[in-house]
Design an enzyme around this catalytic site. Structure first.
Site, mmCIF file in Angstrom:
data_model
loop_
_atom_site.group_PDB
_atom_site.id
_atom_site.type_symbol
_atom_site.label_atom_id
_atom_site.label_comp_id
_atom_site.label_asym_id
_atom_site.label_seq_id
_atom_site.Cartn_x
_atom_site.Cartn_y
_atom_site.Cartn_z
ATOM 1 N N HIS A 140 -26.227 -36.125 -17.682
ATOM 2 C CA HIS A 140 -25.770 -35.983 -16.428
ATOM 3 C C HIS A 140 -26.282 -37.273 -15.716
ATOM 4 O O HIS A 140 -27.378 -37.850 -16.196
ATOM 5 C CB HIS A 140 -26.521 -35.087 -15.549
ATOM 6 C CG HIS A 140 -26.275 -34.669 -14.232
ATOM 7 N ND1 HIS A 140 -26.698 -35.540 -13.109
ATOM 8 C CD2 HIS A 140 -25.540 -33.492 -13.781
ATOM 9 C CE1 HIS A 140 -26.078 -34.822 -12.150
ATOM 10 N NE2 HIS A 140 -25.252 -33.784 -12.302
ATOM 11 N N ASP A 217 -34.599 -32.736 -19.329
ATOM 12 C CA ASP A 217 -33.833 -32.392 -18.182
ATOM 13 C C ASP A 217 -33.390 -31.036 -18.237
ATOM 14 O O ASP A 217 -32.427 -30.539 -19.151
ATOM 15 C CB ASP A 217 -32.449 -33.207 -17.911
ATOM 16 C CG ASP A 217 -31.535 -32.759 -16.901
ATOM 17 O OD1 ASP A 217 -31.865 -31.782 -16.424
ATOM 18 O OD2 ASP A 217 -30.516 -33.446 -16.741
ATOM 19 N N GLN A 220 -30.125 -26.958 -16.551
ATOM 20 C CA GLN A 220 -29.256 -25.884 -16.818
ATOM 21 C C GLN A 220 -29.751 -25.088 -17.808
ATOM 22 O O GLN A 220 -28.865 -23.938 -18.466
ATOM 23 C CB GLN A 220 -27.903 -26.602 -17.769
ATOM 24 C CG GLN A 220 -27.233 -27.627 -16.583
ATOM 25 C CD GLN A 220 -26.398 -26.656 -15.415
ATOM 26 O OE1 GLN A 220 -26.283 -25.501 -15.311
ATOM 27 N NE2 GLN A 220 -25.798 -27.443 -14.359
ATOM 28 N N LYS A 243 -30.217 -23.834 -8.540
ATOM 29 C CA LYS A 243 -29.469 -23.495 -9.960
ATOM 30 C C LYS A 243 -30.097 -22.202 -10.421
ATOM 31 O O LYS A 243 -29.547 -21.679 -11.432
ATOM 32 C CB LYS A 243 -29.557 -24.521 -10.983
ATOM 33 C CG LYS A 243 -28.662 -25.831 -10.452
ATOM 34 C CD LYS A 243 -28.526 -26.713 -11.576
ATOM 35 C CE LYS A 243 -28.005 -28.179 -11.040
ATOM 36 N NZ LYS A 243 -26.848 -28.202 -10.581
ATOM 37 N N CYS A 383 -20.192 -35.339 -12.502
ATOM 38 C CA CYS A 383 -21.602 -36.344 -12.792
ATOM 39 C C CYS A 383 -21.642 -36.614 -14.110
ATOM 40 O O CYS A 383 -22.891 -36.803 -14.629
ATOM 41 C CB CYS A 383 -22.834 -35.596 -12.370
ATOM 42 S SG CYS A 383 -22.655 -35.403 -10.381
#
Ligand code: PLP
Length: 427
Positions: A140, A217, A220, A243, A383
């Site tokens: 991302h 990261d 998600q 999220k 993104c």
């Protein structure tokens, strides 16, 4: 429409229909007018942000109505109350990701800020011209741009681990792109476009063997599957509250204590200091050192309530249900016979994210026509411009699931897409 059959239709003991009652926004009907009752909202944009259950919304109302004051500052009853709730939320996060100590859990405003904190604070102190930062081609922008900015400041080189055409990391290339010059590997746990679940343990093992630190990261992954930072042995991990049923405006930076202790503060101001003189300052201890100014008090407490809710459902059931939805989405898209190209691997190898392109139909047109049927999907580059370039497309459509989505909604999505395609054929 004939659907290829997915063998399982439910996850035992898991009932998304009853769960949906907790989510007021999921009862919304769109495009109603006059006698037309409109269509139910089918919310399939969960990789962008999720919705909130009543329990989380109520936790925010409770704080504002009964407990709100600034934290760590006032010597008064209300400030003690809000401080206790804020610190309880930190403890919930610590347990959720199995961090060793509460000092390793920093409240930020989101994944983007967490990664910027590491790139600025750790990066400026540890990376020099000639050093390398290794990312992947599926990151991302939030895990690309801060490192490009670091390269501009320091003269370090940013390299990328390549991906295959079906959106998996080329793990065989890792030994070639890692070297003693690599200072940090920044890698997404789950791609926000491909859904690919990356083999973090192996990446972290090889990175550490090369002497590099690893930032994950986890924007998600944390909302959808169990995360254990101690067994992963990652050095930093970043994710966002919005999220995972929480409010927007709060995120987490996890860092190993020894690294955070050595790092200079990222932002300066109130709360992050032990002492300020006219000629300088001494930073506070962790975690305050990285929480300058008034922190996201109420969003952090809401994130704690979101974690309680997710724990009650159970991450194993969430992951299993999302796999069912993903399989079914692949089936309905394939059955459309519309030149669908999936970006990413097979359903079994990914999280609940289904990105695709259709022959001769632009992603934005797909999203607009689906919206008429009440179906919310994302269209664009999500993104990830370099990833789309690597896959030779400029944009894609993305349906992304959370545990409150149903198989019926996936079928509505397929039907609406079929109707949209018929409109295009007529044109
Ligand atoms: N990383 C990934 C993989 C994401 O999907 C996102 C958001 O979509 C981000 C980082 C940025 O998160 P935020 O906008 O909450 O900072």
């Amino acid at each position: 429409m004939a659907l290829a059959s997915s063998s399982l239709t439910t996850v035992s003991g898991f009932d998304p229909e009853s769960i949906r009652g907790d989510f007021p926004i999921l009862q919304t009907r769109l495009h109603a007018s006059g006698d037309n009752p409109g269509v139910p909202l089918v919310y399939l944009d969960n990789a962008a942000t999720t919705q909130r259950p009543r329990q989380v919304i109520q936790s925010l109302v409770d704080v504002y109505e009964k407990h709100y004051a600034n934290v760590h500052r006032g010597i008064h009853w209300l400030s003690d109350q809000s401080t206790d709730l804020y610190e309880e939320a930190r403890e919930k996060v610590r347990t959720f990701i199995n961090a060793r100590e509460r000092e390793e859990v920093i409240f930020t405003h989101g994944t983007t800020e967490s990664i910027n904190c590491v790139a600025r604070s750790w990066g400026d102190a540890n990376v020099r011209a000639g050093d390398e930062v290794l990312l992947s081609e599926m990151e991302h922008h939030a895990n690309l741009v801060p490192w490009y900015q670091l390269a501009e400041r320091t003269g370090c080189k940013v390299r990328h681990l390549p991906i295959t055409d079906d959106g998996r990391l080329v793990m065989d290339a890792l030994p070639q792109v890692l070297s003693e010059r690599t200072r940090l590997v920044g890698i997404t746990a789950v791609s926000n476009v491909l859904g690919t679940i990356n083999p973090l343990p192996e990446i972290i093992r090889q990175a550490h063997a090369a002497g590099a630190k690893v930032l994950v990261d986890a924007a998600q992954s944390v909302p959808h599957m169990a995360t254990d930072v101690q067994s992963l042995d990652c050095d930093f991990l970043a994710f966002s509250g919005h999220k995972m049923l929480g409010p927007s405006g709060v995120g987490i930076l996890y860092g190993k204590r020894a690294l955070l202790e050595e790092m200079p503060p990222f932002l300066g101001g109130g709360s992050m200091i032990r002492r300020v003189r006219l000629d300088g300052f001494e930073p506070a201890d962790l975690p305050a050192k990285f929480e300058a100014g008034t922190p996201p008090i109420v969003p952090a407490i809401g994130l704690g309530a979101a974690i309680d809710y997710i724990n009650q459902i159970g991450l194993d059931a969430i992951h299993a249900h999302e796999l069912l939805l993903t399989r079914r989405a692949h089936d309905v898209l394939e059955a459309l016979d519309a030149g669908v190209r999936f970006l990413g691997p097979k359903p079994e190898e990914k999280a609940g994210i289904v990105s695709f392109t259709l022959k001769n139909v632009h992603a934005h047109d797909v999203a607009q026509l689906l919206d008429r049927a009440g179906v919310a999907v994302r269209a664009g580059h999500h993104c990830t411009m370099p990833l789309h370039k690597r896959l030779s497309c400029t944009s894609s459509s993305r349906a992304s699931f959370y545990f409150y989505n149903t198989l019926g909604e996936v079928e509505t999505f397929g039907r609406a897409l079929g109707d949209a395609l018929r409109i295009f054929k007529r044109k």
